[in-house]
Write a protein that holds these residues in place. Structure first.
Motif, PDB file in Angstrom:
ATOM      1  N   LEU A  12      36.098  38.135  33.716  1.00 40.32           N
ATOM      2  CA  LEU A  12      37.047  38.046  34.819  1.00 40.32           C
ATOM      3  C   LEU A  12      38.416  38.512  34.336  1.00 40.32           C
ATOM      4  CD1 LEU A  12      34.657  36.132  35.703  1.00 40.32           C
ATOM      5  CD2 LEU A  12      36.346  35.015  37.115  1.00 40.32           C
ATOM      6  N   GLU A  13      39.305  38.796  35.276  1.00 45.78           N
ATOM      7  CA  GLU A  13      40.637  39.281  34.961  1.00 45.78           C
ATOM      8  C   GLU A  13      41.668  38.270  35.439  1.00 45.78           C
ATOM      9  OE1 GLU A  13      40.463  42.852  37.248  1.00 45.78           O
ATOM     10  OE2 GLU A  13      39.181  43.876  35.793  1.00 45.78           O
ATOM     11  N   LEU A  14      42.745  38.119  34.674  1.00 50.48           N
ATOM     12  CA  LEU A  14      43.817  37.207  35.064  1.00 50.48           C
ATOM     13  C   LEU A  14      44.609  37.843  36.194  1.00 50.48           C
ATOM     14  CD1 LEU A  14      45.302  34.538  34.471  1.00 50.48           C
ATOM     15  CD2 LEU A  14      46.762  35.848  32.903  1.00 50.48           C
ATOM     16  N   GLU A  15      44.666  37.155  37.334  1.00 47.48           N
ATOM     17  CA  GLU A  15      45.426  37.652  38.476  1.00 47.48           C
ATOM     18  C   GLU A  15      46.856  37.118  38.467  1.00 47.48           C
ATOM     19  OE1 GLU A  15      43.662  38.440  42.468  1.00 47.48           O
ATOM     20  OE2 GLU A  15      44.886  36.700  43.009  1.00 47.48           O
ATOM     21  N   GLY A  16      47.019  35.868  38.043  1.00 51.82           N
ATOM     22  CA  GLY A  16      48.362  35.309  38.008  1.00 51.82           C
ATOM     23  C   GLY A  16      48.364  33.874  37.539  1.00 51.82           C
ATOM     24  N   GLU A  17      49.562  33.389  37.217  1.00 54.95           N
ATOM     25  CA  GLU A  17      49.761  32.017  36.771  1.00 54.95           C
ATOM     26  C   GLU A  17      50.969  31.455  37.507  1.00 54.95           C
ATOM     27  OE1 GLU A  17      48.573  31.823  32.204  1.00 54.95           O
ATOM     28  OE2 GLU A  17      49.987  33.460  32.608  1.00 54.95           O
ATOM     29  N   ALA A  18      50.974  30.151  37.711  1.00 49.22           N
ATOM     30  CA  ALA A  18      52.092  29.519  38.402  1.00 49.22           C
ATOM     31  C   ALA A  18      52.143  28.043  38.047  1.00 49.22           C
ATOM     32  CB  ALA A  18      51.943  29.681  39.914  1.00 49.22           C
ATOM     33  N   GLN A  19      53.279  27.431  38.367  1.00 47.13           N
ATOM     34  CA  GLN A  19      53.430  25.990  38.320  1.00 47.13           C
ATOM     35  C   GLN A  19      53.816  25.561  39.715  1.00 47.13           C
ATOM     36  OE1 GLN A  19      55.882  24.508  35.160  1.00 47.13           O
ATOM     37  NE2 GLN A  19      54.914  25.837  33.641  1.00 47.13           N
ATOM     38  N   ARG A  69      52.554  17.645  39.759  1.00 51.05           N
ATOM     39  CA  ARG A  69      52.990  18.721  38.874  1.00 51.05           C
ATOM     40  C   ARG A  69      51.722  19.368  38.349  1.00 51.05           C
ATOM     41  NH1 ARG A  69      55.254  18.086  34.351  1.00 51.05           N
ATOM     42  NH2 ARG A  69      54.522  15.990  33.962  1.00 51.05           N
ATOM     43  N   CYS A  70      51.530  20.634  38.684  1.00 53.38           N
ATOM     44  CA  CYS A  70      50.285  21.315  38.372  1.00 53.38           C
ATOM     45  C   CYS A  70      50.572  22.722  37.861  1.00 53.38           C
ATOM     46  CB  CYS A  70      49.418  21.385  39.634  1.00 53.38           C
ATOM     47  SG  CYS A  70      47.842  22.231  39.418  1.00 53.38           S
ATOM     48  N   GLU A  71      49.880  23.061  36.802  1.00 52.40           N
ATOM     49  CA  GLU A  71      49.922  24.408  36.242  1.00 52.40           C
ATOM     50  C   GLU A  71      48.604  25.066  36.634  1.00 52.40           C
ATOM     51  OE1 GLU A  71      50.448  25.996  31.650  1.00 52.40           O
ATOM     52  OE2 GLU A  71      50.415  23.859  32.078  1.00 52.40           O
ATOM     53  N   LEU A  72      48.646  26.334  37.072  1.00 52.22           N
ATOM     54  CA  LEU A  72      47.399  26.967  37.492  1.00 52.22           C
ATOM     55  C   LEU A  72      47.342  28.420  37.075  1.00 52.22           C
ATOM     56  CD1 LEU A  72      47.813  28.886  40.294  1.00 52.22           C
ATOM     57  CD2 LEU A  72      48.310  26.626  41.198  1.00 52.22           C
ATOM     58  N   ALA A  73      46.121  28.911  36.993  1.00 54.29           N
ATOM     59  CA  ALA A  73      45.864  30.318  36.716  1.00 54.29           C
ATOM     60  C   ALA A  73      44.765  30.767  37.674  1.00 54.29           C
ATOM     61  CB  ALA A  73      45.424  30.512  35.268  1.00 54.29           C
ATOM     62  N   VAL A  74      44.911  31.970  38.207  1.00 53.23           N
ATOM     63  CA  VAL A  74      43.885  32.545  39.073  1.00 53.23           C
ATOM     64  C   VAL A  74      43.236  33.697  38.312  1.00 53.23           C
ATOM     65  CG1 VAL A  74      43.414  33.721  41.257  1.00 53.23           C
ATOM     66  CG2 VAL A  74      45.121  31.888  41.168  1.00 53.23           C
ATOM     67  N   VAL A  75      41.921  33.638  38.203  1.00 55.00           N
ATOM     68  CA  VAL A  75      41.149  34.725  37.600  1.00 55.00           C
ATOM     69  C   VAL A  75      40.251  35.307  38.684  1.00 55.00           C
ATOM     70  CG1 VAL A  75      41.243  33.836  35.228  1.00 55.00           C
ATOM     71  CG2 VAL A  75      39.397  33.088  36.739  1.00 55.00           C
ATOM     72  N   ARG A  76      39.984  36.616  38.578  1.00 57.80           N
ATOM     73  CA  ARG A  76      39.179  37.276  39.607  1.00 57.80           C
ATOM     74  C   ARG A  76      38.112  38.148  38.971  1.00 57.80           C
ATOM     75  NH1 ARG A  76      44.102  40.685  40.323  1.00 57.80           N
ATOM     76  NH2 ARG A  76      43.646  42.504  39.066  1.00 57.80           N
ATOM     77  N   THR A  77      37.070  38.384  39.741  1.00 56.20           N
ATOM     78  CA  THR A  77      36.022  39.304  39.307  1.00 56.20           C
ATOM     79  C   THR A  77      36.594  40.718  39.314  1.00 56.20           C
ATOM     80  OG1 THR A  77      35.200  39.467  41.570  1.00 56.20           O
ATOM     81  CG2 THR A  77      34.129  37.839  40.125  1.00 56.20           C
ATOM     82  N   PRO A  78      36.038  41.623  38.499  1.00 54.07           N
ATOM     83  CA  PRO A  78      36.570  42.982  38.431  1.00 54.07           C
ATOM     84  C   PRO A  78      36.597  43.716  39.779  1.00 54.07           C
ATOM     85  CG  PRO A  78      35.122  42.586  36.580  1.00 54.07           C
ATOM     86  CD  PRO A  78      34.992  41.398  37.505  1.00 54.07           C
ATOM     87  N   ASP A  79      35.690  43.363  40.698  1.00 55.14           N
ATOM     88  CA  ASP A  79      35.701  44.029  42.006  1.00 55.14           C
ATOM     89  C   ASP A  79      36.779  43.462  42.933  1.00 55.14           C
ATOM     90  OD1 ASP A  79      34.694  41.577  42.899  1.00 55.14           O
ATOM     91  OD2 ASP A  79      32.782  42.392  43.572  1.00 55.14           O
ATOM     92  N   GLY A  80      37.459  42.382  42.509  1.00 57.97           N
ATOM     93  CA  GLY A  80      38.543  41.805  43.281  1.00 57.97           C
ATOM     94  C   GLY A  80      38.116  40.884  44.408  1.00 57.97           C
ATOM     95  N   HIS A  81      36.822  40.659  44.584  1.00 54.67           N
ATOM     96  CA  HIS A  81      36.352  39.862  45.716  1.00 54.67           C
ATOM     97  C   HIS A  81      36.159  38.384  45.403  1.00 54.67           C
ATOM     98  CE1 HIS A  81      35.904  43.342  48.222  1.00 54.67           C
ATOM     99  NE2 HIS A  81      35.154  43.927  47.324  1.00 54.67           N
ATOM    100  N   GLY A  82      35.970  38.003  44.155  1.00 51.28           N
ATOM    101  CA  GLY A  82      35.744  36.604  43.799  1.00 51.28           C
ATOM    102  C   GLY A  82      36.873  36.075  42.936  1.00 51.28           C
ATOM    103  N   ARG A  83      37.368  34.887  43.276  1.00 47.94           N
ATOM    104  CA  ARG A  83      38.468  34.291  42.520  1.00 47.94           C
ATOM    105  C   ARG A  83      38.176  32.831  42.194  1.00 47.94           C
ATOM    106  NH1 ARG A  83      40.692  37.755  45.998  1.00 47.94           N
ATOM    107  NH2 ARG A  83      42.323  39.137  45.264  1.00 47.94           N
ATOM    108  N   LEU A  84      38.675  32.412  41.037  1.00 47.36           N
ATOM    109  CA  LEU A  84      38.691  31.005  40.644  1.00 47.36           C
ATOM    110  C   LEU A  84      40.141  30.611  40.431  1.00 47.36           C
ATOM    111  CD1 LEU A  84      35.920  30.807  37.894  1.00 47.36           C
ATOM    112  CD2 LEU A  84      35.771  30.031  40.254  1.00 47.36           C
ATOM    113  N   GLU A  85      40.509  29.452  40.954  1.00 54.90           N
ATOM    114  CA  GLU A  85      41.826  28.893  40.692  1.00 54.90           C
ATOM    115  C   GLU A  85      41.613  27.746  39.720  1.00 54.90           C
ATOM    116  OE1 GLU A  85      44.893  26.352  43.284  1.00 54.90           O
ATOM    117  OE2 GLU A  85      44.643  28.427  43.989  1.00 54.90           O
ATOM    118  N   LEU A  86      42.055  27.934  38.491  1.00 56.53           N
ATOM    119  CA  LEU A  86      41.916  26.933  37.435  1.00 56.53           C
ATOM    120  C   LEU A  86      43.199  26.124  37.396  1.00 56.53           C
ATOM    121  CD1 LEU A  86      40.466  29.434  34.824  1.00 56.53           C
ATOM    122  CD2 LEU A  86      39.170  27.802  36.218  1.00 56.53           C
ATOM    123  N   MET A  87      43.071  24.802  37.520  1.00 55.79           N
ATOM    124  CA  MET A  87      44.244  23.934  37.665  1.00 55.79           C
ATOM    125  C   MET A  87      44.286  22.837  36.612  1.00 55.79           C
ATOM    126  SD  MET A  87      43.896  23.465  41.780  1.00 55.79           S
ATOM    127  CE  MET A  87      42.097  23.488  41.707  1.00 55.79           C
TER     128      MET A  87
END
Length: 145
Positions: free
Chosen positions: A28-35, A51-69
Motif C-alpha cells: 500500500l502507499e501512504l496517502e497522508g497523515e494527520a492529528q 487526541r488522535c494521530e492517523l495515517a491513511v494508506v491506499r492500494t496502488p489503484d487508489g480505490h481501497g483505503r485504510l485509516e490507521l488510528m
C-alpha cells in the motif's frame, strides 16, 4: 440515493509506526497523515478530549483505503489483539496480490505470522491468512492462470 463507494476502513492501533510499515511492506502507499482532536471530533465520535494521530494508506489503484488510528486520549478499553478468525466483528482485510509467496516473505520479515497454510482454493486462487502487528489479520489472494 445510492452509495457512491466505500471510502475507507478504520483500524485502531497502539503502534502507528509499526502498522504503517506493515501495510507499506504489503504494497500500500501512504496517502497522508494527520492529528485530529477538539470539540468537533469529540461530538463526531461521542468521546471527550479526543487526541488522535492517523495515517491513511491506499492500494496502488487508489480505490481501497485504510485509516490507521492511534488514540492518545481518551484511554481505550482493553482489546483482545489475537482473537481467532471466528470471533464476531471485523476480522480481516483481503488483498489481491500478484505473488502470495513474495508478499508473504516481505511480511514475515516484518514479524507477521502465517495463520494456517498457503492453500490452492478450488484451483483458481492461492490464499493465505497473515497476522500482523497488534493482531491485524490480512488475507492474501493470488489469482491463478
Amino acid at each position: 440515493m445510492t452509495i457512491q463507494r466505500m471510502d475507507n476502513v478504520g483500524v485502531v492501533v497502539e503502534d502507528l509506526g509499526a502498522a504503517v510499515a506493515f501495510f507499506l511492506d504489503l504494497g500500500l502507499e501512504l496517502e497522508g497523515e494527520a492529528q485530529v482532536g477538539g470539540p468537533d471530533v469529540d461530538r463526531l465520535v461521542g468521546l471527550e478530549d479526543v487526541r488522535c494521530e492517523l495515517a491513511v494508506v491506499r492500494t496502488p489503484d487508489g480505490h481501497g483505503r485504510l485509516e490507521l488510528m492511534k488514540f492518545h486520549s481518551p484511554a481505550a478499553p482493553a482489546a483482545e489483539p489475537n482473537a481467532p478468525i471466528n470471533t464476531p466483528g471485523l476480522r480481516r482485510i483481503m488483498f489481491a496480490v500478484d505473488d502470495v509467496e513474495a508478499v508473504l516473505g516481505r511480511l514475515r520479515a516484518q514479524g507477521a505470522d502465517l495463520l494456517g497454510e498457503v492453500v490452492q482454493y478450488e484451483g483458481g486462487y492461492r490464499l493465505c491468512y497473515v497476522r500482523g502487528p497488534e493482531g491485524i489479520m490480512v488475507a492474501l489472494a493470488e489469482k491463478l492462470g
